[in-house]
Design an enzyme around this catalytic site. Structure first.
Site, PDB file in Angstrom:
ATOM      1  N   GLU A 290       4.131  -4.851  -8.041  1.00 37.14           N
ATOM      2  CA  GLU A 290       4.159  -6.316  -8.146  1.00 37.14           C
ATOM      3  C   GLU A 290       4.290  -6.845  -9.574  1.00 37.14           C
ATOM      4  O   GLU A 290       3.596  -7.795  -9.938  1.00 37.14           O
ATOM      5  CB  GLU A 290       2.886  -6.858  -7.498  1.00 37.14           C
ATOM      6  N   HIS A 314       4.527  -8.056   0.776  1.00 37.97           N
ATOM      7  CA  HIS A 314       3.332  -7.496   0.135  1.00 37.97           C
ATOM      8  C   HIS A 314       3.353  -7.744  -1.382  1.00 37.97           C
ATOM      9  O   HIS A 314       2.397  -8.280  -1.944  1.00 37.97           O
ATOM     10  CB  HIS A 314       3.250  -5.995   0.443  1.00 37.97           C
ATOM     11  N   GLU A 315       4.450  -7.381  -2.017  1.00 39.97           N
ATOM     12  CA  GLU A 315       4.497  -7.538  -3.480  1.00 39.97           C
ATOM     13  C   GLU A 315       4.474  -9.019  -3.864  1.00 39.97           C
ATOM     14  O   GLU A 315       3.862  -9.392  -4.864  1.00 39.97           O
ATOM     15  CB  GLU A 315       5.724  -6.831  -4.072  1.00 39.97           C
ATOM     16  N   HIS A 318       0.980 -10.340  -3.898  1.00 41.52           N
ATOM     17  CA  HIS A 318       0.241  -9.996  -5.123  1.00 41.52           C
ATOM     18  C   HIS A 318       0.374 -11.079  -6.203  1.00 41.52           C
ATOM     19  O   HIS A 318      -0.425 -11.108  -7.143  1.00 41.52           O
ATOM     20  CB  HIS A 318       0.744  -8.681  -5.707  1.00 41.52           C
ATOM     21  N   GLU A 337      -5.788  -5.147  -3.246  1.00 39.64           N
ATOM     22  CA  GLU A 337      -4.942  -4.646  -2.160  1.00 39.64           C
ATOM     23  C   GLU A 337      -5.340  -5.144  -0.764  1.00 39.64           C
ATOM     24  O   GLU A 337      -4.481  -5.428   0.059  1.00 39.64           O
ATOM     25  CB  GLU A 337      -4.879  -3.119  -2.193  1.00 39.64           C
ATOM     26  N   ASP A 394      -6.220   6.626 -10.501  1.00 34.93           N
ATOM     27  CA  ASP A 394      -5.088   6.947  -9.652  1.00 34.93           C
ATOM     28  C   ASP A 394      -5.449   7.949  -8.551  1.00 34.93           C
ATOM     29  O   ASP A 394      -4.860   7.935  -7.475  1.00 34.93           O
ATOM     30  CB  ASP A 394      -3.968   7.517 -10.523  1.00 34.93           C
ATOM     31  N   TYR A 402      -6.742  -0.868   1.060  1.00 38.43           N
ATOM     32  CA  TYR A 402      -5.728  -1.624   1.795  1.00 38.43           C
ATOM     33  C   TYR A 402      -6.195  -1.922   3.224  1.00 38.43           C
ATOM     34  O   TYR A 402      -6.221  -3.058   3.663  1.00 38.43           O
ATOM     35  CB  TYR A 402      -4.428  -0.814   1.898  1.00 38.43           C
TER      36      TYR A 402
HETATM   37  N1  BES Z   1       0.132  -2.226  -6.564  1.00 35.78           N
HETATM   38  C1  BES Z   1       0.566  -1.334  -5.564  1.00 35.78           C
HETATM   39  C2  BES Z   1       1.070  -0.025  -6.095  1.00 35.78           C
HETATM   40  C3  BES Z   1       0.049   0.756  -6.898  1.00 35.78           C
HETATM   41  C4  BES Z   1      -1.252   0.880  -6.469  1.00 35.78           C
HETATM   42  C5  BES Z   1       0.430   1.375  -8.061  1.00 35.78           C
HETATM   43  C6  BES Z   1      -2.162   1.595  -7.228  1.00 35.78           C
HETATM   44  C7  BES Z   1      -0.477   2.090  -8.806  1.00 35.78           C
HETATM   45  C8  BES Z   1      -1.781   2.191  -8.389  1.00 35.78           C
HETATM   46  C9  BES Z   1       1.650  -1.960  -4.681  1.00 35.78           C
HETATM   47  O1  BES Z   1       1.466  -3.314  -4.460  1.00 35.78           O
HETATM   48  C10 BES Z   1       1.541  -1.319  -3.331  1.00 35.78           C
HETATM   49  O2  BES Z   1       0.530  -1.453  -2.717  1.00 35.78           O
HETATM   50  N2  BES Z   1       2.596  -0.653  -2.904  1.00 35.78           N
HETATM   51  C11 BES Z   1       2.658  -0.052  -1.590  1.00 35.78           C
HETATM   52  C12 BES Z   1       3.340  -1.022  -0.684  1.00 35.78           C
HETATM   53  C13 BES Z   1       2.807  -1.230   0.626  1.00 35.78           C
HETATM   54  C14 BES Z   1       1.381  -1.096   0.922  1.00 35.78           C
HETATM   55  C15 BES Z   1       3.500  -2.308   1.411  1.00 35.78           C
HETATM   56  C16 BES Z   1       3.485   1.205  -1.686  1.00 35.78           C
HETATM   57  O3  BES Z   1       4.017   1.498  -2.760  1.00 35.78           O
HETATM   58  O4  BES Z   1       3.613   1.920  -0.717  1.00 35.78           O
HETATM   59 ZN    ZN Z   2      -0.222  -3.665  -3.204  1.00 32.35          ZN
END
Ligand code: BES
Ligand code: ZN
Length: 621
Positions: A290, A314-315, A318, A337, A394, A402
């Site tokens: 995002e 989703h993005e 955010h 999330e 991470d 989520y």
């Molecule tokens: N912000 C996250 C990606 C992220 C989370 C990067 C934690 C680094 C550390 C992004 O918004 C996300 O949740 N992406 C998901 C999308 C989905 C849940 C619709 C993905 O990449 O799968």
């Molecule tokens: Zn996310």
């Protein structure tokens, strides 16, 4: 609330505060109280960065970025300011233009090294001359072969959670907020874009200027450089992609303006002016990221039928939950999330109706069960509020944030009623705009603004601070999914598939159908389905991924599926997909097969994907 409105409210507040304060207090520091941060060396309560002027050169030959990061700082009598760095080479540091002393502290595997910079009481600005190294974790340098057009190299960054410090020396905590300007020099055949006001066309000299006027946390600093073009969707939305993908992307994301409108109707004005998406090469380790004004996205969501665009919702969500109101620490990640999944599903419902929204919600519910099962022996990891002390965020951040976060908010919504809940969320975003929230602050806000005024009792502590899922959870059902389950049941009982029953299925029904294969399903039954639907060559990446997982689970090798699995894993670096498939290999005692593929595919992965798979397969590069 518009950012300008916020500014005027803030200045009013400052005025009121100053009218009531005596002259000594005028000297008081304007820094706020930052809570303890375990993932940053910075000490923002003493000295903090406020604005960044980044001047860098992107060198594809040496695969490094070098330049100067100049910060406006605020200081409360501290003798030093501490920045986070990891794998950076620091050449020189100045304070208000004069060379000053600096030192790099001890290296920590997760956090990197603190950069101590000597300052005095009245230092207003510091400047760090630095270079990235080949150990950088944020950057992925791609050669032409790893792109869609195969003509030019590509570079992108990934900052979340604590990787920005590997390409910019910075106070890398989500509690910090900075505005920034940047000047970026790239090869003249490429275009650069950032999480900022962006160009829509190439310059002749490869020099680009950027401005981000709204203060953002450092994990949202982002840069992409490649041979890309821009195509607008509406006045404030559009897509960037390589030439061969631009029209497909433009079609796929055609509903983006409608999504922004629906989001604004739910929870207030979009505060970032522009909402664009850039489609990155397939190694991008996430579905989406995002980055403000410019979401970074995987090309695997371009399905041709707009069926995977909940990721864009989703993005976009955010832009409120995360970018506007930010988790104070990574222990509070669910505030980013969980709220975003809730908001995503509400946007999807507004655009496409309850059937689609419920299918997404039910998939989330099933993911939650799977994740809970996986953490059977580690119940601590299933709390919403995490304790990541000593861990790399991470590794510690999982889908509990989520999916349990979503279920919590949906349960709250059903308890208090949708209208009441929407009004509450809207005020939550407005009140906390451009600042950070801890779990505890959220709980207090929830009590005094939702539960108490409505005389609602709710087992908040159990939901937030205890493992597992409380029994008062919302029950999610989907007729569409029940129908897909029945089709599967009939197929398994009769051993014949009536293809007319599936003609109007959407991607989500296919995903559900495939994910529901029982353990006892035979590879002969899979062959039959493959013959009817050619699932081993599914062009929809989500359907392909769940089918591949079942092929591995059920020891199915027909219709060239082993080859398509291998080619999928060597081109796509999206961590969720890659991890799901390598986990399936491992679970089914096929680590040798997994390693044979991984040895070839690893070079195409970004560090966050490679780190996860290294650990999973116990692979030492
Ligand atoms: N912000 C996250 C990606 C992220 C989370 C990067 C934690 C680094 C550390 C992004 O918004 C996300 O949740 N992406 C998901 C999308 C989905 C849940 C619709 C993905 O990449 O799968
Ligand atoms: Zn996310």
């Amino acid at each position: 609330m518009k950012f300008t409105t916020l500014l005027s409210k803030l200045s009013l507040l400052v005025l009121v505060l100053c009218l009531s304060c005596n002259s000594e207090k005028k000297e008081a520091p304007s820094t706020k109280n930052y809570v303890k941060e375990i993932h940053s060396f910075a000490n923002p309560n003493e000295s903090v960065i406020k604005h960044l002027d980044l001047n860098i050169n992107v060198d594809f030959d040496s695969e490094t970025i070098n330049g100067i990061a100049t910060y406006d700082i605020e200081n409360t009598n501290a003798k030093e300011i501490i920045l986070d760095t990891k794998f950076l080479e620091i050449d020189q540091v100045t304070a208000d233009g004069a060379t000053t002393e600096f030192s790099l502290g001890e290296f920590n595997e997760q956090l990197g090294q603190p950069l101590h910079i000597k300052i005095s009481n009245d230092t207003k600005q510091i400047a760090v001359t630095y270079k990235t190294t080949n150990k950088t974790e944020a950057l992925q340098w791609l050669n032409a072969q790893q792109t869609a057009d195969k003509d030019h190299p590509f570079l992108f960054t990934q900052g979340q959670a604590i990787l920005t410090r590997t390409w910019i020396p910075i106070q890398d905590s989500p509690q910090i907020r900075i505005t920034y300007d940047a000047t970026v020099k790239v090869p003249s055949e490429l275009m650069a874009v950032m999480s900022a006001k962006n160009p829509t066309q190439k310059t002749t000299d490869g020099r680009y200027s950027f401005k981000m006027e709204q203060p953002i946390p450092p994990y949202l600093m982002a840069l992409a450089v490649g041979d890309i073009v821009y195509k607008p969707i509406s006045e404030r939305t559009g897509v960037y992609a390589e030439k061969t993908l631009i029209d497909k992307a433009h079609y796929e994301f055609g509903d983006m303006e409608k999504m922004v409108v629906a989001a604004e109707q739910l929870y207030g004005d979009y505060d970032w002016d522009q909402f664009d998406v850039i489609v990155l090469p397939p190694s991008f380790p996430f579905g989406g990221m995002e980055n403000p004004r410019l979401t970074f996205a995987t090309p695997t969501i371009i399905a041709g039928d707009r069926s995977l665009t909940s990721l864009i919702a989703h993005e976009l969500a955010h832009s409120w939950s995360g970018n506007l109101v930010t988790n104070a620490t990574w222990n509070d990640f669910w505030l980013n999330e969980g709220f975003t999944v809730y908001f995503e599903i509400r946007i999807m419902e507004a655009l496409y109706g309850k059937d689609r929204a419920n299918m997404i919600a039910l998939i989330s519910r099933q993911d939650l069960d799977e994740e809970l099962e996986g953490f059977e022996n580690e119940p601590e990891a299933t709390k919403l509020k995490l304790d990541l002390e000593g861990k790399n965020p991470d590794d510690g951040m999982n889908s509990i944030a989520y999916d349990k976060g979503y279920l919590f908010l949906r349960t709250l919504e059903e308890t208090v009623g949708r209208d009441t809940f929407d009004a509450f969320l809207k005020s939550y975003f407005e009140t906390n705009a451009f600042s950070t929230v801890t779990t505890e602050q959220f709980v207090a806000y929830l009590k005094s603004n939702l539960l108490e005024p409505n005389a609602v009792t709710f087992n908040l502590d159990e939901w937030i601070y205890q493992p597992g899922v409380p029994s008062n959870q919302a029950i999610i059902t989907s007729d569409k999914f029940t129908n897909a389950e029945n089709t599967l049941k009939t197929f398994l009982e009769s051993d014949t598939i009536d293809t007319s029953l599936t003609t109007d299925w959407t991607t989500l029904e296919w995903v559900h159908f495939i994910r529901n294969f029982p353990e006892t399903m035979t590879s002969e039954a899979m062959a039959k389905l493959d013959k009817a639907f050619d699932l081993s060559h599914a062009t929809n990446s989500h359907i392909a991924m769940v089918w591949f997982e079942q092929a591995i689970n059920h020891d199915y090798h027909g219709n060239g599926v082993d080859e398509t699995i291998e080619s999928f894993l060597t081109t796509v670096g999206r961590r969720w997909y890659v991890n799901t498939l390598f986990k399936a290999f491992k679970r089914n005692d096929r680590v040798a097969d997994a390693l044979a593929i991984y040895k070839k595919s690893r070079q195409n992965y970004h560090s966050v994907t490679a780190n996860t798979i290294d650990e999973l397969l116990d692979y030492k590069p």
